[in-house]
Scaffold this active site. Sequence first.
Site, PDB file in Angstrom:
ATOM      1  N   ARG A 224      17.288  16.258  39.299  1.00 14.66           N
ATOM      2  CA  ARG A 224      17.233  16.400  40.745  1.00 14.66           C
ATOM      3  C   ARG A 224      17.219  15.034  41.435  1.00 14.66           C
ATOM      4  NH1 ARG A 224      15.986  20.248  45.037  1.00 14.66           N
ATOM      5  NH2 ARG A 224      15.901  22.019  43.625  1.00 14.66           N
TER       6      ARG A 224
ATOM      7  N   GLU B  57       9.135  21.405  50.678  1.00 15.00           N
ATOM      8  CA  GLU B  57       9.385  20.052  50.174  1.00 15.00           C
ATOM      9  C   GLU B  57      10.118  19.111  51.139  1.00 15.00           C
ATOM     10  OE1 GLU B  57      10.015  20.462  45.451  1.00 15.00           O
ATOM     11  OE2 GLU B  57      11.172  21.858  46.663  1.00 15.00           O
TER      12      GLU B  57
END
Length: 779
Positions: free
Chosen positions: A326, A729
């Site tokens: 990621r 997030e």
Amino acid sequence: MGKHEQPDLTASAIKGGVTSRQRHDSAHKHVTGEAVYIDDIVEPKGCLHAYLGLSTLAHGRVRGIDTALALKTPGVVAVLTGADVPGVNDISPTGRNDEPIFADRVVQFHGQPVFAVVAQTRDIARRACRQVKVHYEELPAIIDYADAGEAPKLVCDPLTLQRGDVEQALATAPRRLSGEMRIGGQDHFYLEGHIALAIPGEDGDMLVHSSTQHPSEVQHMVAHALGVPNHAVTVDVRRMGGGFGGKETQSNLFAAVAAIAARHTGRAVKIRPDRDDDMTATGKRHDFLVGYDVGFDDDGNILGVDFTYAARCGFSADLSGPVTDRALFHCDNAYYWPAVKAVSAPLYTNTVSATAFRGFGGPQGMVGAERVIEEVAFATGLDPLEVRRRNFYGAAGRDVTPYHQTVEDNVIARIVDELEASSDYQARRKAIRAENARGGVMRRGIALTPVKFGISFTATHFNQAGALVHVYTDGSVHLNHGGTEMGQGLYVKVAQIVAEEFQIDIDQVKITATTTGKVPNTSATAASSGSDLNGMAAQAAARTIRERLVDFAAEFYELPREQIRFLPNRVRIGNQEIPFAELVKQAYVARVQLSATGFYKTPGIHWDRDSGKGRPFYYFAYGASVSEVSVDTLTGEYRVERTDILHETGRSLNPAIDLGQIEGGFIQGMGWLTTEELVWDGRGRLRTHAPSTYKIPLASDRPRVFNVNLADWAENREDTIHKSKAVGEPPFMLGMSVLHALSDAVASVADYEICPRLDAPATPERVLMAIERLRGQGG
């Protein structure tokens, strides 16, 4: 939810429906202390307590464990080691068999669990740990990047993303530069530490209360450790006092130890480590060393960039594979790189295994991208905001990511333009430059940074969720789903969704604890997907029941289905209206099923890791922040004077909750990049393992002026729950504006001619060293 009230049968709208500003369902309990956490549960009769014995060196062979003295201690019931695990001594979430519950042959980091003492009280168990003697043969340890060598050991396979001819782009670019940046890790520092309570039952059953974001994984790990089928283990989670990713895999250890001890003794067992041991023995955010080589022109257009993202992953794989993946997925942040190559290096080290943390590698990827922007801005003499704007994703031809996904929902330019205007960025920047030009000890800095964050688990199979909804004969509703509540407001949002479907007040919807006994095979509440996945699953279950009620009413009243309408707390059937509860009673008498499961899987996503291509994200969430700081150039101390944020959440399910998430996310991100510093010494000992040495932001560290707004025009173009967007997030990365504002202030001591190259966290010490370095370089 407040006190139960009789529903208003004349209301024009329900109380607590979707898009309303509804308070957190447990907010009043949090502030009064009424909220029940695992340590508040009344302990069963005869409950025992376990405490972990941790290794005292970073790498070594275990030559023997002497438990005799501890076993003679009054109140001690047992000392457990790897030999006492009835099933498999492993809790690796990836199935690599590289993460033992108890290190029985080799210890691989300072603070690794080696044994557990079980005693009548927690204090006895804790003290008895010191009576156990472990004999080691010390081995060489790899602590930092410099220890890894030219051919470093990796904990998992690296990833490469590539689009275009990077070598050609760099070789032919009018200008080129390279460098590297150190990005520190972060401790989760949740209010409630790790804890588990295991209660043995008959036929080998085990009930485990665990503070975990991933009940199904804890179920699987406990079953694995006990050597029983999954159906023998039930995991129950009502709430956590914070998670932030730290309770996605790290809870496995404590649940497994409690369950093993409960099986061994036949009694309930609770385990709760001290904060120091919690911080020492559990994983952190990965710290990274980012290398970059960038080609660009005099106008600040970036033509090609080559990244290397090396991460200190610790002794086991844990989630380092998807975390470092990621990081590469976000090496672009909001920018189109015409040619790009990004390579991960998940390094093995003799430190605690790094793990999930809010953003899951994405923040580190973005910070690397923003360093490249900053380097180009200083090299060209342009305002960093102008360089950012010139390199934003755009129309066709400038809309493909390094992993070959087309960016179809790009709104970053509008967000930045609106924030630039509302924050008066240009005038303030001009005034700051003029003030700094006069010299003086205090210097100011300002920066505007964007955020583009991909939403979905990159492991495609995790993008699924289930829910269970019961409607009782009095019209009240019981709701259960696979998502966990860690303070982020997931429970209330999903309750709002169910209330909206039935058109009943939210206090008619009962929120119940997450349990593997009701909704099985759940994904972790992570990747900002809690509302997206569980909201859709709960909506599906509620709609199934609602459709049954419509079918029943149409048949019972002999009317077309179109003449059955759900109104606030009542149902219109032809020309009459009856309370919702009355229709439910009628349906029950007619033997209509009033319970349903719901299921959802995110459509249209796929990812081929081998080729580095796919559509791993369902959509992107966007935001931007402007921060202004003042820095004391004699000490390096600083404060954040003002922050302005504009963030888009699509059609917000609950603006009050979303604003809280944005504010909290920003502060946590700011802390990561400024004051929160993890320090390991040369022997691999974590030296910052308590509030006395590890500094999270205080209330006094918040920006003096803090303006946070939602983009009220935003709506998700994808078919998400009520067109909302995830908000867990993405706001974390808004904290980058503080790091770059500090860099802007530091640059003023050398007339903005040299890129400060501030590493993170930019502690006052690092800021002061950067100031002194720039003064020296500036002549």
